[in-house]
Design an enzyme around this catalytic site. Structure first.
Site, mmCIF file in Angstrom:
data_model
loop_
_atom_site.group_PDB
_atom_site.id
_atom_site.type_symbol
_atom_site.label_atom_id
_atom_site.label_comp_id
_atom_site.label_asym_id
_atom_site.label_seq_id
_atom_site.Cartn_x
_atom_site.Cartn_y
_atom_site.Cartn_z
ATOM 1 N N ASP A 1 -29.020 -2.601 -25.578
ATOM 2 C CA ASP A 1 -28.988 -2.942 -24.283
ATOM 3 C C ASP A 1 -29.880 -3.818 -24.825
ATOM 4 O O ASP A 1 -30.347 -5.352 -24.487
ATOM 5 C CB ASP A 1 -29.640 -2.395 -23.546
ATOM 6 C CG ASP A 1 -28.234 -1.505 -22.969
ATOM 7 O OD1 ASP A 1 -27.456 -2.327 -22.146
ATOM 8 O OD2 ASP A 1 -28.344 0.212 -22.649
ATOM 9 N N GLU B 1 -27.424 -12.897 -19.115
ATOM 10 C CA GLU B 1 -26.125 -13.058 -19.227
ATOM 11 C C GLU B 1 -25.725 -13.156 -18.010
ATOM 12 O O GLU B 1 -25.591 -12.665 -16.877
ATOM 13 C CB GLU B 1 -25.958 -12.098 -19.659
ATOM 14 C CG GLU B 1 -23.938 -11.755 -20.076
ATOM 15 C CD GLU B 1 -24.511 -10.250 -21.067
ATOM 16 O OE1 GLU B 1 -24.171 -10.329 -22.043
ATOM 17 O OE2 GLU B 1 -23.720 -9.500 -20.373
ATOM 18 N N ASP C 1 -30.313 -8.731 -20.162
ATOM 19 C CA ASP C 1 -29.376 -8.364 -20.796
ATOM 20 C C ASP C 1 -28.724 -7.525 -18.965
ATOM 21 O O ASP C 1 -29.622 -5.812 -19.309
ATOM 22 C CB ASP C 1 -28.814 -7.600 -21.685
ATOM 23 C CG ASP C 1 -27.533 -6.695 -21.269
ATOM 24 O OD1 ASP C 1 -26.242 -7.561 -21.230
ATOM 25 O OD2 ASP C 1 -27.245 -5.986 -21.943
#
Length: 170
Positions: free
Chosen positions: A138, A66, A7
């Site tokens: 996160d 991502e 992420d």
């Protein structure tokens, strides 16, 4: 298969390595790379080095990350893209194939709702991976990215034999 989920972020980059088998996935490690440098180029270097350390320690076979989403602030989107680039470079340098997933696809794969909130992602990653306590936001997002790839890869593997038998035609 060992999957490294990322992420990305210029201030906090979540990471997670999961191992997925025939029935269940398990977390091998997760956390956050927290660059300390004030200057942006040095923060990117710290992200690169941090991801290299994770790869060396946990030996993933593939990277799931991502993808960039449209941000309201163009400068923030550019910084996010550069943080992604630092993580991707660390992975490709180690020879890992890279797979990208949209935030919506990740949430849909893990929570079942493409517009799920952060708390829902944290809860579902904790449940799916049988974590004793929820991961930080996160790190949970990175776990979700890795789980998304595990689910997507497993689905594609189940579909390939059927396509081969029917010649790929329906």
């Amino acid at each position: 298969m060992r999957i490294l989920g990322i992420d990305p972020g210029s201030r906090l980059t979540g990471f997670a390595v999961i191992e997925t088998g025939s029935r269940q996935s398990r977390s091998l490690g997760h956390g956050v790379v927290r660059p300390r440098a004030k200057a942006f180029p040095e923060r990117l270097g710290e992200i690169f080095a941090g991801i290299e350390e994770v790869i060396a320690e946990l030996a993933p076979e593939v990277l799931a990350i991502e993808s960039v989403f449209v941000a309201r602030n163009a400068q923030s989107a550019i910084k996010l893209g550069q943080a992604r680039g630092a993580a991707i470079c660390a992975a490709t340098r180690a020879g890992l194939p890279v797979h990208e997933y949209t935030p919506r696809a990740i949430k849909l794969a893990v929570v079942g709702v493409g517009g799920a909130g952060k708390e829902q992602v944290q809860h579902m990653t904790q449940q799916i991976l049988s974590l004793g306590e929820p991961a930080s936001s996160d790190a949970a997002d990175a776990l979700a990215v890795a789980l998304c790839h595990a689910h997507t890869d497993a689905s594609q593997a189940r579909l390939q034999p059927a396509a081969a038998i029917g010649g790929g035609r329906t």
